[in-house]
Design a protein around this motif. Sequence first.
Motif, PDB file in Angstrom:
ATOM      1  N   GLU A  84       0.825  -1.203   0.000  1.00  8.60           N
ATOM      2  CA  GLU A  84       0.000   0.000   0.000  1.00  8.60           C
ATOM      3  C   GLU A  84       0.864   1.261   0.000  1.00  8.60           C
ATOM      4  OE1 GLU A  84      -3.950  -1.666   2.374  1.00  8.60           O
ATOM      5  OE2 GLU A  84      -2.322  -0.717   3.493  1.00  8.60           O
ATOM      6  N   ALA A  85       1.909   1.254   0.834  1.00  7.85           N
ATOM      7  CA  ALA A  85       2.775   2.435   0.928  1.00  7.85           C
ATOM      8  C   ALA A  85       3.606   2.627  -0.337  1.00  7.85           C
ATOM      9  CB  ALA A  85       3.694   2.315   2.150  1.00  7.85           C
ATOM     10  N   LEU A  86       4.059   1.532  -0.959  1.00  3.14           N
ATOM     11  CA  LEU A  86       4.807   1.641  -2.212  1.00  3.14           C
ATOM     12  C   LEU A  86       3.925   2.195  -3.337  1.00  3.14           C
ATOM     13  CD1 LEU A  86       6.878  -1.686  -2.207  1.00  3.14           C
ATOM     14  CD2 LEU A  86       7.772   0.630  -1.879  1.00  3.14           C
ATOM     15  N   VAL A  87       2.690   1.740  -3.394  1.00  3.07           N
ATOM     16  CA  VAL A  87       1.764   2.251  -4.399  1.00  3.07           C
ATOM     17  C   VAL A  87       1.518   3.739  -4.179  1.00  3.07           C
ATOM     18  CG1 VAL A  87      -0.646   2.197  -5.173  1.00  3.07           C
ATOM     19  CG2 VAL A  87       0.634   0.064  -4.922  1.00  3.07           C
ATOM     20  N   THR A  88       1.264   4.119  -2.934  1.00  2.19           N
ATOM     21  CA  THR A  88       1.010   5.534  -2.629  1.00  2.19           C
ATOM     22  C   THR A  88       2.212   6.397  -2.975  1.00  2.19           C
ATOM     23  OG1 THR A  88      -0.517   4.907  -0.858  1.00  2.19           O
ATOM     24  CG2 THR A  88       0.354   7.162  -0.813  1.00  2.19           C
ATOM     25  N   GLN A 173      -8.739  16.505 -10.226  1.00  4.70           N
ATOM     26  CA  GLN A 173      -9.831  16.290  -9.273  1.00  4.70           C
ATOM     27  C   GLN A 173      -9.390  15.481  -8.061  1.00  4.70           C
ATOM     28  OE1 GLN A 173     -13.225  14.396 -11.056  1.00  4.70           O
ATOM     29  NE2 GLN A 173     -14.414  14.334  -9.154  1.00  4.70           N
ATOM     30  N   HIS A 174      -8.479  14.528  -8.272  1.00  3.36           N
ATOM     31  CA  HIS A 174      -8.061  13.638  -7.192  1.00  3.36           C
ATOM     32  C   HIS A 174      -6.584  13.839  -6.858  1.00  3.36           C
ATOM     33  CE1 HIS A 174     -11.877  11.567  -7.461  1.00  3.36           C
ATOM     34  NE2 HIS A 174     -11.677  11.335  -8.751  1.00  3.36           N
ATOM     35  N   SER A 175      -6.276  13.800  -5.576  1.00  2.00           N
ATOM     36  CA  SER A 175      -4.885  13.860  -5.134  1.00  2.00           C
ATOM     37  C   SER A 175      -4.225  12.516  -5.428  1.00  2.00           C
ATOM     38  CB  SER A 175      -4.816  14.138  -3.631  1.00  2.00           C
ATOM     39  OG  SER A 175      -5.288  13.001  -2.907  1.00  2.00           O
ATOM     40  N   GLU A 178      -5.468   9.952  -2.976  1.00  2.00           N
ATOM     41  CA  GLU A 178      -6.826   9.462  -3.239  1.00  2.00           C
ATOM     42  C   GLU A 178      -6.818   8.464  -4.394  1.00  2.00           C
ATOM     43  OE1 GLU A 178     -10.951   8.798  -3.411  1.00  2.00           O
ATOM     44  OE2 GLU A 178      -9.577   9.402  -1.803  1.00  2.00           O
ATOM     45  N   ILE A 179      -6.038   8.744  -5.427  1.00  2.00           N
ATOM     46  CA  ILE A 179      -5.937   7.790  -6.544  1.00  2.00           C
ATOM     47  C   ILE A 179      -5.354   6.474  -6.043  1.00  2.00           C
ATOM     48  CG2 ILE A 179      -4.809   7.303  -8.746  1.00  2.00           C
ATOM     49  CD1 ILE A 179      -4.924  10.331  -9.296  1.00  2.00           C
ATOM     50  N   TYR A 183      -7.193   2.864  -6.180  1.00  2.00           N
ATOM     51  CA  TYR A 183      -6.484   1.789  -6.879  1.00  2.00           C
ATOM     52  C   TYR A 183      -6.320   0.575  -5.968  1.00  2.00           C
ATOM     53  CZ  TYR A 183      -2.523  -0.714  -8.919  1.00  2.00           C
ATOM     54  OH  TYR A 183      -1.707  -1.690  -9.410  1.00  2.00           O
ATOM     55  N   LEU A 184      -5.859   0.816  -4.754  1.00  2.00           N
ATOM     56  CA  LEU A 184      -5.600  -0.280  -3.822  1.00  2.00           C
ATOM     57  C   LEU A 184      -6.879  -1.013  -3.447  1.00  2.00           C
ATOM     58  CD1 LEU A 184      -2.945   1.544  -1.675  1.00  2.00           C
ATOM     59  CD2 LEU A 184      -2.569  -0.611  -2.886  1.00  2.00           C
ATOM     60  N   SER A 185      -7.978  -0.277  -3.319  1.00  2.00           N
ATOM     61  CA  SER A 185      -9.241  -0.929  -2.968  1.00  2.00           C
ATOM     62  C   SER A 185      -9.697  -1.875  -4.068  1.00  2.00           C
ATOM     63  CB  SER A 185     -10.331   0.117  -2.679  1.00  2.00           C
ATOM     64  OG  SER A 185     -10.753   0.757  -3.865  1.00  2.00           O
ATOM     65  N   MET A 186      -9.353  -1.562  -5.318  1.00  2.00           N
ATOM     66  CA  MET A 186      -9.716  -2.428  -6.433  1.00  2.00           C
ATOM     67  C   MET A 186      -8.766  -3.608  -6.573  1.00  2.00           C
ATOM     68  SD  MET A 186     -10.940   0.222  -9.437  1.00  2.00           S
ATOM     69  CE  MET A 186      -9.598   1.390  -9.285  1.00  2.00           C
ATOM     70  N   VAL A 187      -7.489  -3.378  -6.323  1.00  2.00           N
ATOM     71  CA  VAL A 187      -6.473  -4.400  -6.598  1.00  2.00           C
ATOM     72  C   VAL A 187      -6.306  -5.395  -5.462  1.00  2.00           C
ATOM     73  CG1 VAL A 187      -4.006  -4.772  -6.950  1.00  2.00           C
ATOM     74  CG2 VAL A 187      -5.190  -2.996  -8.228  1.00  2.00           C
ATOM     75  N   LEU A 188      -6.195  -4.921  -4.240  1.00  2.00           N
ATOM     76  CA  LEU A 188      -5.789  -5.819  -3.164  1.00  2.00           C
ATOM     77  C   LEU A 188      -6.826  -6.880  -2.839  1.00  2.00           C
ATOM     78  CD1 LEU A 188      -3.824  -3.535  -0.689  1.00  2.00           C
ATOM     79  CD2 LEU A 188      -2.945  -5.159  -2.364  1.00  2.00           C
TER      80      LEU A 188
END
Length: 200
Positions: A84-88, A173-175, A178-179, A183-188
């Motif tokens: 999660e942190a690497l993606v962010t 629109q998105h920070s 937030e992106i 993304y993580l909610s869809m992938v993980l």
Amino acid sequence: MSPSPERRRELLSTAAEVFAAQGYNATTVRRIADEAGMLAGSLYYHFDSKESMVDEILSTFLDELWAGYEAVLGAGLGPRETVEALVTESFREIDRHRAAVAIYQKESKHLSAQPRFGYLTESQRRFERAWLGALERGVAEGVFRADLDIRLAYRFLRDTVWVAASWYRPGGQHSPEEIARQYLSMVLDGITPRERQERP
């Protein structure tokens, strides 16, 4: 009198946008100078070649990326939290260095053949080790599915994150955070064990 750091950054930002749009080989010093509103000869006062410019653009981006990644990897997080942190952090770097990311994606294979850009190959190896390590640890600890193809998951995560450089625009629109969250909610949920997903 030496050029100011601010002016140098402005010129590199302009050059990065031109390289990203036109490609390294198709970009001339004259085109960069035109975009910067100066004579080509004046640009050589700041940089000795377009190779120097793209080198500084890419090395600055990668130095910042690895500072962020190393902070994540050294934080003692669990495997899911590490991913999660690497993606962010990746989305934050796309926000800061969108054009540099585009250049890296398009040109790194070609540029890394030159000794000056050997660091691109080493960075790619480090990148792969960081992501594969987090995924492997997640499988070993039961956080990610036991049947997960680690290398396939890594490639999917890598490509779907970094392709955002092709459409993301800072100030939209998105920070980046937030992106990353969306993304993580869809992938993980696709790589965690199903019994974990079914828990209330």
